[in-house]
Scaffold this motif. Structure first.
Motif, PDB file in Angstrom:
ATOM      1  N   TYR A 122       0.832  -1.199   0.000  1.00 44.27           N
ATOM      2  CA  TYR A 122       0.000   0.000   0.000  1.00 44.27           C
ATOM      3  C   TYR A 122       0.874   1.260   0.000  1.00 44.27           C
ATOM      4  O   TYR A 122       0.537   2.255  -0.624  1.00 44.27           O
ATOM      5  N   ASN A 159      -4.446   9.611   1.922  1.00 48.15           N
ATOM      6  CA  ASN A 159      -5.541   8.877   2.552  1.00 48.15           C
ATOM      7  C   ASN A 159      -5.323   7.377   2.474  1.00 48.15           C
ATOM      8  O   ASN A 159      -5.652   6.649   3.411  1.00 48.15           O
ATOM      9  N   ILE A 160      -4.795   6.898   1.349  1.00 42.22           N
ATOM     10  CA  ILE A 160      -4.519   5.463   1.232  1.00 42.22           C
ATOM     11  C   ILE A 160      -3.521   5.040   2.304  1.00 42.22           C
ATOM     12  O   ILE A 160      -3.673   4.009   2.960  1.00 42.22           O
ATOM     13  N   VAL A 174      -5.373   4.952   5.761  1.00 41.11           N
ATOM     14  CA  VAL A 174      -6.290   3.825   5.923  1.00 41.11           C
ATOM     15  C   VAL A 174      -5.515   2.510   5.975  1.00 41.11           C
ATOM     16  O   VAL A 174      -5.886   1.594   6.718  1.00 41.11           O
ATOM     17  N   ALA A 175      -4.433   2.401   5.216  1.00 42.05           N
ATOM     18  CA  ALA A 175      -3.642   1.166   5.241  1.00 42.05           C
ATOM     19  C   ALA A 175      -3.040   0.945   6.621  1.00 42.05           C
ATOM     20  O   ALA A 175      -3.091  -0.167   7.164  1.00 42.05           O
ATOM     21  N   SER A 182      -4.210   2.200   9.369  1.00 40.65           N
ATOM     22  CA  SER A 182      -5.329   1.942  10.269  1.00 40.65           C
ATOM     23  C   SER A 182      -5.714   0.469  10.243  1.00 40.65           C
ATOM     24  O   SER A 182      -5.986  -0.138  11.288  1.00 40.65           O
ATOM     25  N   ALA A 183      -5.716  -0.136   9.058  1.00 41.19           N
ATOM     26  CA  ALA A 183      -6.047  -1.559   8.958  1.00 41.19           C
ATOM     27  C   ALA A 183      -4.935  -2.413   9.547  1.00 41.19           C
ATOM     28  O   ALA A 183      -5.199  -3.438  10.184  1.00 41.19           O
ATOM     29  N   GLN A 231      -5.003  -2.118  13.392  1.00 40.07           N
ATOM     30  CA  GLN A 231      -6.314  -2.390  13.994  1.00 40.07           C
ATOM     31  C   GLN A 231      -6.754  -1.231  14.872  1.00 40.07           C
ATOM     32  O   GLN A 231      -7.202  -1.411  16.005  1.00 40.07           O
ATOM     33  N   ASN A 232      -6.629  -0.018  14.348  1.00 50.72           N
ATOM     34  CA  ASN A 232      -6.932   1.179  15.116  1.00 50.72           C
ATOM     35  C   ASN A 232      -7.631   2.152  14.180  1.00 50.72           C
ATOM     36  O   ASN A 232      -7.134   2.441  13.089  1.00 50.72           O
ATOM     37  N   ALA A 233      -8.789   2.662  14.598  1.00 51.71           N
ATOM     38  CA  ALA A 233      -9.600   3.471  13.691  1.00 51.71           C
ATOM     39  C   ALA A 233      -9.147   4.920  13.608  1.00 51.71           C
ATOM     40  O   ALA A 233      -9.757   5.705  12.885  1.00 51.71           O
ATOM     41  N   VAL A 234      -8.094   5.300  14.324  1.00 51.29           N
ATOM     42  CA  VAL A 234      -7.668   6.705  14.308  1.00 51.29           C
ATOM     43  C   VAL A 234      -7.273   7.135  12.902  1.00 51.29           C
ATOM     44  O   VAL A 234      -7.567   8.254  12.472  1.00 51.29           O
ATOM     45  N   GLN A 237      -8.530   6.202  10.141  1.00 49.94           N
ATOM     46  CA  GLN A 237      -9.718   6.517   9.337  1.00 49.94           C
ATOM     47  C   GLN A 237     -10.303   7.861   9.727  1.00 49.94           C
ATOM     48  O   GLN A 237     -10.792   8.602   8.878  1.00 49.94           O
ATOM     49  N   VAL A 238     -10.243   8.202  11.024  1.00 48.60           N
ATOM     50  CA  VAL A 238     -10.733   9.516  11.463  1.00 48.60           C
ATOM     51  C   VAL A 238      -9.927  10.618  10.783  1.00 48.60           C
ATOM     52  O   VAL A 238     -10.479  11.601  10.259  1.00 48.60           O
ATOM     53  N   PHE A 239      -8.608  10.434  10.725  1.00 40.04           N
ATOM     54  CA  PHE A 239      -7.791  11.468  10.094  1.00 40.04           C
ATOM     55  C   PHE A 239      -7.988  11.493   8.590  1.00 40.04           C
ATOM     56  O   PHE A 239      -7.893  12.547   7.956  1.00 40.04           O
ATOM     57  N   ALA A 240      -8.288  10.331   8.008  1.00 42.74           N
ATOM     58  CA  ALA A 240      -8.617  10.329   6.574  1.00 42.74           C
ATOM     59  C   ALA A 240      -9.858  11.165   6.319  1.00 42.74           C
ATOM     60  O   ALA A 240      -9.941  11.901   5.325  1.00 42.74           O
TER      61      ALA A 240
END
Lengths: 169, 100
Positions: free
Chosen positions: B7, B43-44, B47-48, B50-51, B54-57, B59-62
């Motif tokens: 990624y 953003n990629i 999100v990469a 984040s996956a 295993q932490n959603a932070v 995605q929040v910043f995306a």
């Protein structure tokens, strides 16, 4: 294995359309390639398990920002009138072909939904990250202040865009 | 097996394509679109990771990045429209009103 195939396919499409965006001769074509590129990036987010970001990508980027670009391109790019194209019926044929494709797709979905097996319920906790609930909870608790700042930024940008495009600037 | 490095490489190449667009093209609308490509590359990455973690932070910043991109597009296109109304051009080489 399936994930690798999906990743490489999506990567090739994303990069190919990005190259097309910056090399297209016509600005309108460039904007349309940008829409496709954003949609494939959204598919990549789904592959990564970030469904909420994928939906926001489709709604905000492919739905909002790109339409804004398209409007500006149409407003400033009036060198070639639309009726200058030689084959006037080309668009009609293209539209008919697209309509047939959509019809076939709808029929296929309806058929599959009728006779196919019922969709399998996702196992609870299969996706530890990426669900809407987790992102929303984080957005409204730990990151509440940045969230409000972002909303103020959008308000300021909205007012700024209105002021900038007034007639008598 | 797809690792985060894949990624990162995809994101880096997309970023480079965006940079090339900013550098090479002279149409300011295409330049703004290249900036959108650059923000997508960022953003990629977010999100990469984040996956991976295993932490959603991430995605929040995306989401914050998408918000900033929307604001940038609105204001940038407003400036382009105002400029086009005055000078009848969108070529960035001719945009030298503020040069002294």
């Amino acid at each position: 294995m399936a994930q690798a195939i999906a990743f490489y396919t999506l990567s090739a499409l994303i990069l190919g359309f990005a190259v097309l965006v910056i090399t297209a001769r016509s600005s309108v074509h460039s904007v349309l390639f940008l829409v496709v590129d954003f949609l494939f990036v959204a598919a990549l987010y789904v592959l990564l398990g970030a469904q909420f970001v994928a939906i926001i990508q489709v709604i905000v980027y492919a739905g909002g920002i790109v339409v804004l670009y398209l409007f500006v391109v149409m407003l400033v790019n009036l060198k070639r009138p639309p009726e200058a194209h030689r084959d006037k019926r080309r668009l009609a044929r293209l539209g008919a072909a697209l309509a047939v494709v959509v019809l076939v797709e709808i029929v296929a979905i309806a058929f599959y939904g009728y006779v196919g097996p019922s969709p399998v319920e996702a196992a609870p906790g299969a996706l530890a990250t990426g669900n809407v609930e987790q992102v929303g909870m984080m957005l409204y608790t730990d990151y509440l202040v940045p969230f409000e700042v972002a909303s103020m930024l959008l308000l300021v940008a909205m007012v700024g865009a209105i002021v900038l495009t007034r007639r008598n600037l | 097996m797809i690792t985060p490095s894949h990624y990162l490489i995809l994101s880096a190449v997309l970023f480079a394509i965006g940079i090339i667009g900013v550098m090479v093209r002279r149409n300011i609308i295409i330049i703004l679109m290249s900036i959108e490509l650059i923000l997508n590359a960022v953003n990629i990455n977010l999100v990469a990771f984040s996956a991976q973690l295993q932490n959603a932070v991430g995605q929040v910043f995306a989401l914050f990045v998408i918000c900033v991109a929307a604001a940038e597009a609105a204001v940038g296109l407003g400036i382009i429209l105002a400029f086009f109304r005055n000078k009848e051009t969108i070529n960035i080489d001719e945009m030298n009103l503020m040069r002294w």
